[in-house]
Design a protein around this motif. Structure first.
Motif, mmCIF file in Angstrom:
data_model
loop_
_atom_site.group_PDB
_atom_site.id
_atom_site.type_symbol
_atom_site.label_atom_id
_atom_site.label_comp_id
_atom_site.label_asym_id
_atom_site.label_seq_id
_atom_site.Cartn_x
_atom_site.Cartn_y
_atom_site.Cartn_z
ATOM 1 N N GLU A 53 0.492 -1.437 -0.111
ATOM 2 C CA GLU A 53 0.668 0.116 -0.373
ATOM 3 C C GLU A 53 0.976 1.268 0.372
ATOM 4 N N LYS A 72 3.303 -4.992 2.924
ATOM 5 C CA LYS A 72 2.596 -5.443 4.616
ATOM 6 C C LYS A 72 3.903 -6.012 5.672
ATOM 7 N N TYR A 115 -5.748 2.201 -0.995
ATOM 8 C CA TYR A 115 -6.099 1.282 0.128
ATOM 9 C C TYR A 115 -5.188 2.673 0.816
ATOM 10 N N ASP A 116 -5.640 3.001 2.378
ATOM 11 C CA ASP A 116 -5.209 4.390 3.034
ATOM 12 C C ASP A 116 -3.313 4.080 3.241
ATOM 13 N N GLN A 118 -2.308 1.603 5.757
ATOM 14 C CA GLN A 118 -2.704 0.858 7.030
ATOM 15 C C GLN A 118 -2.725 -0.373 6.930
ATOM 16 N N PHE A 119 -3.661 -1.508 6.317
ATOM 17 C CA PHE A 119 -3.357 -2.551 5.432
ATOM 18 C C PHE A 119 -4.223 -2.944 6.499
ATOM 19 N N GLN A 120 -5.844 -2.087 6.750
ATOM 20 C CA GLN A 120 -6.967 -2.430 7.076
ATOM 21 C C GLN A 120 -8.331 -2.640 6.566
ATOM 22 N N GLY A 121 -8.084 -2.358 5.436
ATOM 23 C CA GLY A 121 -9.110 -2.958 4.209
ATOM 24 C C GLY A 121 -9.852 -1.668 3.990
ATOM 25 N N VAL A 122 -9.092 -0.748 4.619
ATOM 26 C CA VAL A 122 -9.783 1.114 4.591
ATOM 27 C C VAL A 122 -8.883 1.413 3.369
ATOM 28 N N LYS A 123 -10.035 1.988 2.545
ATOM 29 C CA LYS A 123 -9.903 2.510 0.519
ATOM 30 C C LYS A 123 -9.927 4.173 0.850
#
Length: 157
Positions: A53, A72, A115-116, A118-123
């Motif tokens: 990301e 990641k 994706y933002d 943060q590797f949390q699945g947030v776009k």
């Protein structure tokens, strides 16, 4: 000639070794109306690979040296993403491409969302590295999410 993300044509080049087959793209490739590219593979990254990301901005910021692409595991893969973007640009120029259809949300190919970091699945709103470079060079970059609109537009030209 269209340039399209290889994963959309069914090629198993995604970070997880899969694809994002879109039948319209597959058909365009089989009719020699589109050529496939995977900027990450062109940049030397393996398939499968650790997800990456953009940290500190988006693809524009990476091109400007103000953000990085990190996988990641914490490895800096910025150079591979830049190399793949510039190789994709070279291919597009050789083929006189004006329109590109890329996979949304990708750190390479996202043209509206990525994706933002943060590797949390947030776009978040932003462009991938390749999408930003192609747009800088005058190409119209569309996403797989609005493919029907772009194909209709191209066919009217």
């Amino acid at each position: 000639m269209l340039l399209v993300s290889a994963c959309l044509a069914g090629l198993k080049v995604r970070y997880d070794g899969g694809d994002c087959l879109h039948h319209t793209i597959e058909q365009l490739v089989s009719q020699n109306k589109a050529t496939t590219v995977c900027p990450e593979v062109l940049g030397g990254l393996p398939t499968p690979r650790i997800p990456a990301e953009i940290i500190g901005g988006d693809g524009e910021d990476v091109l400007n040296g103000k953000a990085k692409v990190i996988d990641k595991s914490g490895n800096d893969v910025t150079d591979a993403f830049l190399q793949g973007a510039y190789q994709t640009l070279e291919i597009a120029r050789e083929l006189n491409v004006t329109h590109v259809i890329l996979k949304e949300n990708s750190p390479s190919c996202g043209s509206g969302m990525i994706y933002d970091g943060q590797f949390q699945g947030v776009k978040k709103v932003g462009k991938g590295v390749t999408a930003a470079l192609l747009e800088r060079n005058g190409m119209i970059v569309a996403t797989d999410e609005n493919i029907d609109d772009i194909i209709e537009y191209i066919e009217k030209q």
